[in-house]
Write a protein that holds these residues in place. Structure first.
Motif, mmCIF file in Angstrom:
data_model
loop_
_atom_site.group_PDB
_atom_site.id
_atom_site.type_symbol
_atom_site.label_atom_id
_atom_site.label_comp_id
_atom_site.label_asym_id
_atom_site.label_seq_id
_atom_site.Cartn_x
_atom_site.Cartn_y
_atom_site.Cartn_z
ATOM 1 N N TYR A 57 -1.049 7.423 1.432
ATOM 2 C CA TYR A 57 0.023 6.525 0.136
ATOM 3 C C TYR A 57 -1.489 6.280 -0.844
ATOM 4 C CZ TYR A 57 3.286 5.357 3.743
ATOM 5 O OH TYR A 57 3.956 5.748 5.198
ATOM 6 N N TRP A 58 -2.276 7.618 -0.570
ATOM 7 C CA TRP A 58 -3.194 7.645 -1.744
ATOM 8 C C TRP A 58 -2.852 8.037 -2.776
ATOM 9 C CZ3 TRP A 58 -7.807 5.368 -1.933
ATOM 10 C CH2 TRP A 58 -9.435 5.968 -2.239
ATOM 11 N N TYR A 59 -2.022 9.065 -3.285
ATOM 12 C CA TYR A 59 -1.642 9.019 -4.590
ATOM 13 C C TYR A 59 -2.266 9.880 -5.208
ATOM 14 C CZ TYR A 59 2.623 7.124 -2.795
ATOM 15 O OH TYR A 59 3.904 6.247 -1.649
ATOM 16 N N HIS A 60 -2.339 9.428 -6.431
ATOM 17 C CA HIS A 60 -3.830 9.565 -7.247
ATOM 18 C C HIS A 60 -4.068 8.805 -7.459
ATOM 19 C CE1 HIS A 60 -5.484 12.227 -10.291
ATOM 20 N NE2 HIS A 60 -5.564 11.046 -11.331
ATOM 21 N N CYS A 71 -1.475 3.282 6.192
ATOM 22 C CA CYS A 71 -1.537 2.499 5.533
ATOM 23 C C CYS A 71 -3.227 1.302 5.615
ATOM 24 C CB CYS A 71 -0.490 0.889 6.236
ATOM 25 S SG CYS A 71 1.060 2.247 5.482
ATOM 26 N N TYR A 72 -3.947 2.200 5.964
ATOM 27 C CA TYR A 72 -5.354 1.862 6.343
ATOM 28 C C TYR A 72 -6.926 2.672 6.354
ATOM 29 C CZ TYR A 72 -2.595 -1.879 8.652
ATOM 30 O OH TYR A 72 -1.686 -2.952 8.896
ATOM 31 N N ILE A 73 -6.410 3.518 5.390
ATOM 32 C CA ILE A 73 -6.985 4.906 4.979
ATOM 33 C C ILE A 73 -7.252 5.062 3.921
ATOM 34 C CG2 ILE A 73 -7.138 7.420 5.445
ATOM 35 C CD1 ILE A 73 -6.052 7.820 7.571
ATOM 36 N N ARG A 115 1.130 -0.788 -0.073
ATOM 37 C CA ARG A 115 -0.135 0.146 0.231
ATOM 38 C C ARG A 115 1.005 1.059 0.187
ATOM 39 N NH1 ARG A 115 -4.658 -2.149 3.812
ATOM 40 N NH2 ARG A 115 -5.611 -3.248 3.158
ATOM 41 N N PHE A 116 1.993 1.216 0.703
ATOM 42 C CA PHE A 116 2.441 2.300 1.053
ATOM 43 C C PHE A 116 3.391 2.679 -0.874
ATOM 44 C CE2 PHE A 116 5.298 -0.133 3.530
ATOM 45 C CZ PHE A 116 6.491 -0.402 2.633
ATOM 46 N N SER A 117 3.877 0.859 -1.604
ATOM 47 C CA SER A 117 4.375 1.908 -2.397
ATOM 48 C C SER A 117 3.533 1.609 -3.785
ATOM 49 C CB SER A 117 5.490 0.011 -2.426
ATOM 50 O OG SER A 117 6.320 0.144 -1.295
ATOM 51 N N TRP A 118 2.450 1.270 -3.915
ATOM 52 C CA TRP A 118 1.475 0.852 -5.206
ATOM 53 C C TRP A 118 0.638 2.437 -4.789
ATOM 54 C CZ3 TRP A 118 1.806 -2.102 -9.294
ATOM 55 C CH2 TRP A 118 3.567 -2.785 -9.885
ATOM 56 N N ILE A 120 10.715 -3.408 -6.684
ATOM 57 C CA ILE A 120 9.863 -1.903 -6.051
ATOM 58 C C ILE A 120 10.059 -2.065 -4.711
ATOM 59 C CG2 ILE A 120 7.319 -1.048 -6.736
ATOM 60 C CD1 ILE A 120 7.477 -2.459 -9.316
ATOM 61 N N LEU A 121 9.680 -3.385 -3.933
ATOM 62 C CA LEU A 121 9.452 -3.091 -2.459
ATOM 63 C C LEU A 121 10.191 -2.622 -1.692
ATOM 64 C CD1 LEU A 121 6.924 -3.606 -0.383
ATOM 65 C CD2 LEU A 121 7.492 -5.490 -0.484
ATOM 66 N N LEU A 122 11.866 -3.439 -1.951
ATOM 67 C CA LEU A 122 13.092 -3.124 -1.321
ATOM 68 C C LEU A 122 13.642 -1.291 -2.208
ATOM 69 C CD1 LEU A 122 14.713 -6.344 -2.216
ATOM 70 C CD2 LEU A 122 13.776 -5.501 -0.188
ATOM 71 N N ALA A 123 13.655 -1.206 -3.312
ATOM 72 C CA ALA A 123 13.670 0.025 -3.252
ATOM 73 C C ALA A 123 12.947 1.706 -2.797
ATOM 74 C CB ALA A 123 13.726 0.592 -5.204
ATOM 75 N N ASP A 124 11.925 1.326 -2.465
ATOM 76 C CA ASP A 124 10.822 2.301 -1.629
ATOM 77 C C ASP A 124 10.966 2.704 0.149
ATOM 78 O OD1 ASP A 124 8.894 4.384 -1.843
ATOM 79 O OD2 ASP A 124 7.313 2.671 -1.228
ATOM 80 N N TYR A 125 11.756 0.373 0.250
ATOM 81 C CA TYR A 125 11.503 0.629 1.425
ATOM 82 C C TYR A 125 12.935 1.354 1.860
ATOM 83 C CZ TYR A 125 11.355 -1.145 6.148
ATOM 84 O OH TYR A 125 11.163 -1.231 7.545
#
Length: 546
Positions: free
Chosen positions: A445-448, A436-438, A118-121, A418-423
């Motif tokens: 982490y809503w982005y667009h 991560c739960y909203i 959720r925080f990456s995608w 992607i997950l490793l790069a982001d984290y």
């Protein structure tokens, strides 16, 4: 606190039914569109896995039937037995490092892959990697259940020789009736085991690992004592594909890593149960490579010796046991040994299905519909879909199917990158867990519209170079060109390209939510306050999270 089951004093019949089938809740953790008790950062009272627990976990993951048969993949690339063992050692060490890195967020923030996406995608974008992993899990679970059913059939056949010699078939002659009976019995045991919460599976895991370890030791002792050597595979010369030993070893390592893709990327699903920091790390770095190397090496030695004894190359241990019962003419002593060895294979299949498929895929399905699916229900649904996939049908053309299934590693590798790069690179391990739960614009982490466009772009860049080779290999196993070569090293290509691409994209266009949150999950740092109604008129789904 307002729970969804108490929101409407006069619900309709349909609403009452939906409320009735909601998953159980814990105090202070309501069911919402983004949340249930299995998705929240793991509470302290449920973090029960100690250092020894993870050693046992890797006895399950590494000492398995699929691990035993690893050598077949490497020998298919034309390697000799010694080269295959060297490749297995390299692969085991790489798996250990990947498990530490992919499991770090579970160890520190106590969240699994499903929530980490959720925080990456983005909150909505996370559905994509989650659904892909669950989809692949269906076929892997069906395959593992089919092998488990065959192991059950061998075990029963050791007690009842007439059952072992049944020739009746189903599904147009593809499926033996005794194997189908074995599958049904296997699922009964599986359903019973999944009644146990993941945090309490340590003791069943111990039983499973001890039983299969005894099977491996027994087979190795029988094989070596009868041949007094490593068997004919150790005397055969290597004939690497297209004459290049180095490339053949690299191809074999990549194929194994691709098959392990779901297991490594899902490490946080289990490290989140760690009772203290670094509890999983030692086992990931030591026990994971050790178990993978030992099991695969025993598989090569036993298979090689068995070829000299019975005249056939048999990679699956349960099929070897069935062959030995015939070879020794249903000897009572042999049948007793086969019963216990077959039981070890059954235990191994139950363990690996839970470790690599059921819990992870159950949590994935839980992330899609948190109100109505938890880990247990997701595991049951996965088992049903795995059986419905008719694994005996797609294994009838095993070479094409296994090429395609291992080819799914081309999707998992970019997910990992992607997950490793982001984290690690972009966020420096800092996550705002509450967001991560909203499921609306209040979340960072809503982005667009709930999607972080950077992740799909990096994923496409990681998948694109390997896709043509997958298609060509599936259509023609003898195809050999630059695209096929890239496909055969797909795990490394996809992982590195997506890792670099995501890092560069975020450097050029920073997400804007970096540096916010915590470096680790504080005991009192995450609190669910309740649930707000869905704001349908505004096109926003809201949940009340601190």
């Amino acid at each position: 606190m307002s729970n969804s089951k108490e929101a409407d004093p006069h619900p309709s019949r349909w609403r009452r039914f939906l409320q009735y089938i909601e998953v159980p809740t814990d105090l202070g953790v309501p069911n919402t569109s983004w949340l249930n008790r299995d998705l929240i950062p793991m509470p302290k009272e449920r973090r029960t896995y100690k250092i020894w627990s993870y050693f046992v976990y890797w006895c399950i993951g590494g000492l398995s039937i699929s691990g035993y048969a690893t050598g077949s993949t490497l020998l298919a690339y034309g390697l000799d037995a010694t080269q295959a063992i060297v490749s297995i050692v390299i692969c085991g060490l790489i798996v250990g490092v990947l498990c530490v890195t992919c499991g770090w967020m579970g160890e520190r923030h106590h969240i699994g892959f499903t929530v980490a996406c959720r925080f990456s995608w983005g909150m909505r974008g996370a559905y994509f990697p989650v659904i892909v992993r669950a989809f692949v899990g269906i076929f892997w679970d069906g395959l593992q259940a089919y092998w488990g059913g065959q192991a059950v059939a061998v075990t029963i056949g050791a007690i009842i020789p007439g059952f072992a010699h049944m020739k009746q078939t189903l599904a147009g002659g593809i499926l033996l009736t005794k194997d189908f009976i074995g599958i049904i019995i296997y699922y009964v045991f599986f359903i019973a085991m999944m009644r146990i919460p993941p945090e309490r599976l340590q003791k069943p895991f111990i039983v499973s690992s001890v039983m299969f370890s005894a099977t491996l030791i027994g087979l190795l002792a029988w094989a070596v004592s009868n041949t007094h050597s490593g068997g004919p595979l150790f005397r055969e010369q290597a004939s690497p594909v297209h004459g290049e030993t180095g490339w053949a070893m690299l191809f074999g390592i990549t194929a194994i890593l691709g098959a392990w893709g779901g297991g490594t990327i899902g490490q946080s699903d289990w490290t989140r149960y760690a009772n203290r920091p670094y509890a999983p790390t030692l086992s990931q770095l030591i026990a994971a490579p050790f178990c993978i190397i030992v099991c695969a090496t025993i598989g090569i030695i036993v298979t090689s010796c068995a070829q000299e004894i019975v005249g056939s190359l048999i990679w699956e241990p349960f099929l070897l046991l069935a062959t030995l019962q015939n070879y020794y003419n249903d000897s009572p002593k042999v049948r007793a040994a086969i019963f216990f060895a077959g039981l070890g294979c059954v235990c191994a299949q139950l363990g690996i299905s839970i470790v690599l498929n059921s819990v992870s895929a159950g949590m994935d399905l839980s992330g899609v519909v948190p109100r109505y699916i938890n880990i247990r229900r997701g595991a049951y649904l996965l088992a049903f879909l795995g059986l419905a996939s008719n694994p005996w049908q797609y294994l009838s053309n095993a070479s094409t199917f296994l090429t395609l299934l291992s080819g799914f590693g081309i999707f998992f590798a970019p997910f990992s990158g992607i997950l490793l790069a982001d984290y690690f690179v972009v966020r420096r391990c800092m996550i705002k867990l509450e967001d991560c739960y909203i499921g609306d614009k209040r979340s960072i982490y809503w982005y667009h519209n709930g999607v972080n466009w950077r992740a799909p772009l990096a994923w496409v860049l990681g998948v694109f170079p390997t896709m043509p080779g997958l298609i060509m290999t599936t259509r023609d196993a003898t195809a050999w060109n630059v695209w096929v070569r890239i496909f055969h090293i797909a795990f490394f290509v996809g992982l590195l390209i997506s890792f670099v691409a995501f890092s560069v994209i975020c450097w050029v266009s920073p997400p804007g939510n970096v540096g916010i949150g915590v470096l680790y999950h504080e005991e009192n740092g995450f609190e669910v306050e309740g649930e707000l109604e869905t704001e349908e008129k505004e096109g926003v789904t809201s949940v009340g999270v601190a």
